[in-house]
Design an enzyme around this catalytic site. Structure first.
Site, PDB file in Angstrom:
ATOM      1  N   LYS A  44       0.829  -1.285  -0.037  1.00 60.92           N
ATOM      2  CA  LYS A  44      -0.153  -0.002  -0.028  1.00 60.92           C
ATOM      3  C   LYS A  44       0.833   1.253  -0.027  1.00 60.92           C
ATOM      4  O   LYS A  44       0.489   2.281  -0.590  1.00 60.92           O
ATOM      5  CB  LYS A  44      -0.832  -0.046   1.360  1.00 60.92           C
ATOM      6  N   GLY A 387      22.317  -2.683  15.225  1.00 63.31           N
ATOM      7  CA  GLY A 387      21.771  -3.742  16.141  1.00 63.31           C
ATOM      8  C   GLY A 387      21.667  -3.451  17.517  1.00 63.31           C
ATOM      9  O   GLY A 387      22.535  -2.619  18.032  1.00 63.31           O
ATOM     10  N   CYS A 414      26.218   2.364  12.957  1.00 62.32           N
ATOM     11  CA  CYS A 414      26.154   2.433  14.231  1.00 62.32           C
ATOM     12  C   CYS A 414      26.482   1.434  14.972  1.00 62.32           C
ATOM     13  O   CYS A 414      27.791   1.415  15.525  1.00 62.32           O
ATOM     14  CB  CYS A 414      24.133   2.282  14.490  1.00 62.32           C
ATOM     15  N   HIS A 550      22.853   6.617  11.111  1.00 67.32           N
ATOM     16  CA  HIS A 550      22.260   5.706  10.114  1.00 67.32           C
ATOM     17  C   HIS A 550      22.158   6.230   8.767  1.00 67.32           C
ATOM     18  O   HIS A 550      21.133   6.845   8.333  1.00 67.32           O
ATOM     19  CB  HIS A 550      20.731   4.980  10.530  1.00 67.32           C
ATOM     20  N   GLU A 552      21.564   4.973   6.031  1.00 70.93           N
ATOM     21  CA  GLU A 552      20.751   4.655   5.059  1.00 70.93           C
ATOM     22  C   GLU A 552      19.249   5.342   5.106  1.00 70.93           C
ATOM     23  O   GLU A 552      18.674   5.367   4.108  1.00 70.93           O
ATOM     24  CB  GLU A 552      20.461   3.107   5.578  1.00 70.93           C
TER      25      GLU A 552
HETATM   26  N1  GLN Z   1      22.994  -0.916  20.406  1.00 67.18           N
HETATM   27  C1  GLN Z   1      23.948   0.156  20.104  1.00 67.18           C
HETATM   28  C2  GLN Z   1      23.334   1.356  20.890  1.00 67.18           C
HETATM   29  O1  GLN Z   1      22.418   1.314  21.500  1.00 67.18           O
HETATM   30  C3  GLN Z   1      23.948   0.664  18.493  1.00 67.18           C
HETATM   31  C4  GLN Z   1      22.488   1.012  18.094  1.00 67.18           C
HETATM   32  C5  GLN Z   1      22.231   0.769  16.644  1.00 67.18           C
HETATM   33  O2  GLN Z   1      22.900   0.158  16.045  1.00 67.18           O
HETATM   34  N2  GLN Z   1      21.319   1.255  16.267  1.00 67.18           N
HETATM   35  O3  GLN Z   1      24.253   2.247  20.763  1.00 67.18           O
END
Ligand code: GLN
Length: 584
Positions: A44, A387, A414, A550, A552
């Site tokens: 959508k 992550g 990150c 980030h 991206e």
């Molecule tokens: N876990 C890491 C932090 O909190 C990296 C966060 C992430 O990769 N978005 O700083």
């Protein structure tokens, strides 16, 4: 109906409840509402953002909003492996990945007004109830909750001076969660007057392999279900793997009273970015402009220019001259949706480099220094994405070490930035027990940790650092070169704006040691010692760069994010070098 009069007449004696925001002019804004039938996951957001793009090309001001059925206030706490990635807006809103699709397709920054959840709607209603705003009435789904939905849509219209608000209703028709959204839009259609609200039903045409032909019954039933809610679609988009046959389109047209030229085949395409052109070819944009009586506001010169520019972009996607393989460390079995923006950023960067980017997933849970070379064999570049938590981090550090030592192009994002710091501290600076306190709170050298004093500076307490922040780029570095090549990034000031979502960061106590060891911090917070970009000198590595933010999330089709564009270029160079020939 005379909406203004009914609004004025609202008292505790009347059944009406249609709060209008200040400055709202009835008849000024048009609304396109998109509903899903048969099943979820049909795209959508992709459909809606493509139509919105075509209208934006014509100089119409467009503003999308996603209406989520769930009760969460935002997407911050949702598991990305279940719901797709959490997309972060510049204002720090954590929202559904569809908002990323809109930002990319429209090349337009969105804000928290563009994202509503049932949780937000109910919270507003309950707050108003406590404040006595309902004048002694019993607070009901209709008209109060639906009234709140309509208020959100109209507030967005006023705030963004939109010609057209695109409303994407989450979930599928028939879900209990989104029933009140559908009802609110039915009411909108009545209140706004004829020609102001356009309904789109997205449906699915089945093609059972055993039959080998397309079947329209499920689609018909799905649309019928929508019509039972008082919503009669003006446009039907039929998702299918293959182009929907005329016969099936006719059948759907006959059963729904939707003219054939508005039953659109939304079949699979090599890239979602090819959809706007398909729509243009099918005349869907003109059809919608006509239905909404927007002809007088359209600028055909900007439309032609935008169409040409987009065609050049999709032609590059359709006919790549090279292929590169980029490894992304992530659970192989995870939904691609959890890395949606990274995949899109690679597609944009591929377009700019005339390369098809093939993604290879690398599960790091069992990677170590002994098997890493074998596991990374054949990739031309590597991304360690963001992550949370400990799982797979030892493998990620082994991956970073390997690509650093072997000169394989690297982009850390990150957590991938933090893992690069840990690797460098351990394996180059000799701080054996260096770690992130997220992984080992008791380590001897917490090179990455939570620094409460810095969080106070940022005014965020112990929470996540979220949203757009300025990053100051060090002149003469790889980062400066990459961003300078990107005219849109505001390189003239030496500052770029990127989006963050993290808790941990490099401990400033270790910055000097890391720099003495050769690590370059090429992007920093404008005032405080918060490290935002790291890199290695090109004398020692062809492309090793990582960001605490980030990248991206800010990549757009026609302006790929520079760090991604650089990664694909470096991976391509490596491929040429190792194979002698660019593989196509
Ligand atoms: N876990 C890491 C932090 O909190 C990296 C966060 C992430 O990769 N978005 O700083």
């Amino acid at each position: 109906m005379d909406l203004m009069r009914s609004v004025r007449d609202q008292t505790d004696e009347t059944e009406f409840h249609t709060p209008l925001p200040d400055g709202y002019q009835l008849g000024q804004t048009r609304y396109v509402a998109v509903f899903g039938t048969v099943m979820s996951g049909l795209g959508k957001g992709i459909f809606s953002s493509s139509v919105a793009k075509l209208l934006k090309d014509k100089s119409l001001r467009v503003s999308p909003i996603k209406l989520e059925g769930y009760l969460n206030i935002d997407s911050g706490t949702l598991n990305p492996y279940r719901h797709g990635e959490v997309f972060v807006l510049d204002d720090g809103m954590e929202c559904d990945m569809d908002l990323g699709t809109y930002e990319r397709m429209l090349d337009q920054n969105l804000s928290r007004e563009n994202f509503a959840t049932s949780g937000q709607i109910y919270r507003n209603v309950l707050d108003k109830e406590r404040a006595g705003d309902y004048l002694g009435r019993d607070v009901q789904m209709i008209p109060h909750v639906t009234g709140e939905v309509k208020l959100r849509l109209r507030e967005l219209a006023v705030k963004t001076s939109a010609d057209v608000v695109f409303v994407e209703v989450g979930g599928t028709v028939g879900d209990i969660e989104n029933a009140f959204y559908i009802e609110a839009l039915r009411e909108m259609n009545y209140e706004e007057g004829a020609g102001s609200v356009l309904f789109v039903a997205l449906t699915y045409v089945l093609r059972p392999p055993a039959l080998g032909e397309q079947k329209s019954k499920a689609a018909q039933l799905g649309i019928k279900r929508l019509m039972e809610s008082g919503v009669h679609p003006h446009v039907i988009a039929c998702r299918c793997e293959t182009p929907v046959t005329d016969k099936v389109r006719q059948k759907i047209s006959v059963y729904t009273n939707v003219p054939l030229q508005r039953v659109f085949s939304m079949h699979d395409l090599p890239s979602i970015y090819m959809l706007p052109e398909q729509m243009r070819e099918a005349g869907l944009d003109s059809e919608i402009v006509q239905l909404l009586d927007l002809g007088a506001r359209v600028n055909s010169a900007t439309d032609a220019r935008a169409a040409l520019e987009w065609q050049e972009f999709t032609a590059r996607l359709a006919r790549p001259e090279h292929e590169v393989r980029i490894g992304i460390t992530g659970k192989y079995t995870a939904l691609r949706d959890s890395y949606a923006s990274i995949i899109k950023a690679l597609e944009h960067a591929g377009g700019a480099n005339r390369a098809h980017v093939k993604v290879e997933w690398i599960d790091t849970t069992d990677i170590d220094d002994d098997n890493v070379a074998e596991r990374l064999a054949g990739v031309d570049g590597v991304i360690v994405p963001g992550g949370f938590g400990v799982r797979g981090t030892a493998g990620k550090i082994a991956v970073v070490r390997h690509v650093r030592e072997q000169g394989i192009p690297y982009l850390g994002i990150c957590l991938g930035f933090q893992m690069a710091v840990v690797d460098y501290a351990r394996n180059v600076c000799g701080l054996d027990d260096a770690d992130s306190t997220e992984i080992n709170p008791d380590c001897e050298h917490p090179v990455v940790s939570i620094l409460p004093e810095q969080k106070q500076i940022e005014g965020l307490g112990g929470n996540m650092r979220l949203g757009g922040q300025d990053v100051v780029i060090t002149p003469g570095t790889l980062a400066a070169e990459l961003f300078a090549a990107d005219a849109a990034a505001g390189e003239a000031s030496g500052r770029v704006r990127e989006r963050f979502r993290h808790r941990f960061e490099v401990d400033p106590e270790y910055v000097e040691t890391l720099e003495e060891g050769g690590l370059i911090f090429s992007g920093r917070h404008p005032e405080h010692p918060i490290m935002q970009i790291l890199e290695l000198s090109r004398d020692v590595h062809p492309y090793f760069i990582a960001a605490q933010f980030h990248p991206e999330l800010t990549s757009r089709p026609l302006t790929p994010q520079p760090m991604f564009r650089g990664l694909v270029a470096a991976a391509l160079a490596r491929r040429h070098e190792t194979t002698g020939q660019p593989a196509c």
